[in-house]
Write a protein that holds these residues in place. Structure first.
Motif, PDB file in Angstrom:
ATOM      1  N   ASN A  72       0.694  -1.028  -0.107  1.00 51.35           N
ATOM      2  CA  ASN A  72       0.134   0.030  -0.009  1.00 51.35           C
ATOM      3  C   ASN A  72       1.087   1.331  -0.074  1.00 51.35           C
ATOM      4  N   PHE A  73       0.212   2.273  -0.137  1.00 48.56           N
ATOM      5  CA  PHE A  73       1.071   3.753  -0.370  1.00 48.56           C
ATOM      6  C   PHE A  73       1.918   4.016   0.877  1.00 48.56           C
ATOM      7  N   MET A  74       1.739   3.530   2.259  1.00 49.53           N
ATOM      8  CA  MET A  74       2.285   3.794   3.382  1.00 49.53           C
ATOM      9  C   MET A  74       3.312   2.709   3.440  1.00 49.53           C
ATOM     10  N   LYS A  75       3.280   1.706   2.660  1.00 51.26           N
ATOM     11  CA  LYS A  75       4.358   0.698   2.768  1.00 51.26           C
ATOM     12  C   LYS A  75       4.388  -0.059   4.319  1.00 51.26           C
ATOM     13  N   GLN A  76       3.513   0.078   4.831  1.00 50.15           N
ATOM     14  CA  GLN A  76       3.357  -0.784   6.137  1.00 50.15           C
ATOM     15  C   GLN A  76       1.979  -1.276   6.615  1.00 50.15           C
ATOM     16  N   ILE A  77       2.144  -2.301   7.576  1.00 49.40           N
ATOM     17  CA  ILE A  77       0.760  -3.027   8.078  1.00 49.40           C
ATOM     18  C   ILE A  77       0.296  -2.023   8.988  1.00 49.40           C
TER      19      ILE A  77
END
Length: 228
Positions: A72-77
């Motif tokens: 996702n665009f945040m690059k985090q879970i």
């Protein structure tokens, strides 16, 4: 002869009662079919505004909750698991739309559903642009349980080409962008046509985002679901 007539009438009455008792979902054929295919809770008395796990109402969706991954665009879970919670009225319309897609040889793939307000605030810090991320001061319809991010897959599970990936923040993701292959425009129009038919509204800058009509009037929520 009298006894025979009595037993015939009794048998007919029992048969009628049995048929009625066996079909509590007669008023909603789409919900009935999905209930019979594996729902884990009875939903006939659930309020339309109650948050429900989509997996409890239908097994007919492809679930790919992007915020339960790093993709996702945040690059985090940011979600602990891939459960999709929505208000029940949203789920009913989503099931109806998916039922129609299935009849045509396709199926809805889910990228995001209800989103806690705390997650919305985190997104806004990363991308404070209201064209792509709702300002948490106003709240997203995702925060109200009335929005879904979706795509379509064919009978082989292959995603239809929509021109961009999910969470692509650029003009190419817009419904108004026309410099696209005909097949992409056709796929977007197909998704939009069926979703609008079942009480959803599109979001101009994101081909994947659909709001249930009236969803903005629900209260913003911030609960975190328990993962099994």
């Amino acid at each position: 002869m009298k006894n025979y007539t009595f037993y015939v009438l009794l048998f007919g009455l029992l048969l009628l009662v049995s048929c009625k008792a066996a079909d509590p979902y007669k008023k909603n054929d789409a919900l009935k079919s999905n209930y019979l295919k594996g729902t884990s809770i009875a939903l006939e008395n659930v309020s339309d505004t109650t948050f429900i796990n989509l997996k409890s109402a239908s097994k007919e969706f492809i679930i790919d909750m992007k915020y339960a991954t790093n993709d996702n665009f945040m690059k985090q879970i940011v979600y602990d698991c891939d459960d999709c919670y929505l208000r029940y009225k949203t789920i009913k319309q989503l099931i109806n739309a998916n039922t129609e897609f299935i009849e045509k040889g396709y199926r809805i793939k889910i990228f995001d559903c209800y989103r806690p307000l705390d997650i919305q605030k985190k997104m806004w810090k990363i991308l404070p642009n209201a064209d792509y991320v709702a300002d948490p001061k106003r709240g997203s319809i995702h925060n109200r349980g009335g929005a879904v991010d979706v795509a379509l897959v064919d009978t082989n599970g292959k995603e239809l080409d929509m021109g961009t990936a999910f969470d692509f923040f650029g003009e190419e993701a817009s419904h108004h962008y026309q410099n696209l292959p005909d097949e992409v425009k056709k796929n977007r129009a197909f998704l939009k046509e069926i979703m609008l038919k079942h009480s959803f509204k599109s979001f101009d800058s994101e081909w994947w985002h659909y709001n249930l009509a009236g969803g903005l009037y629900e209260k913003i929520a911030n609960f975190k679901w328990e993962c099994e």
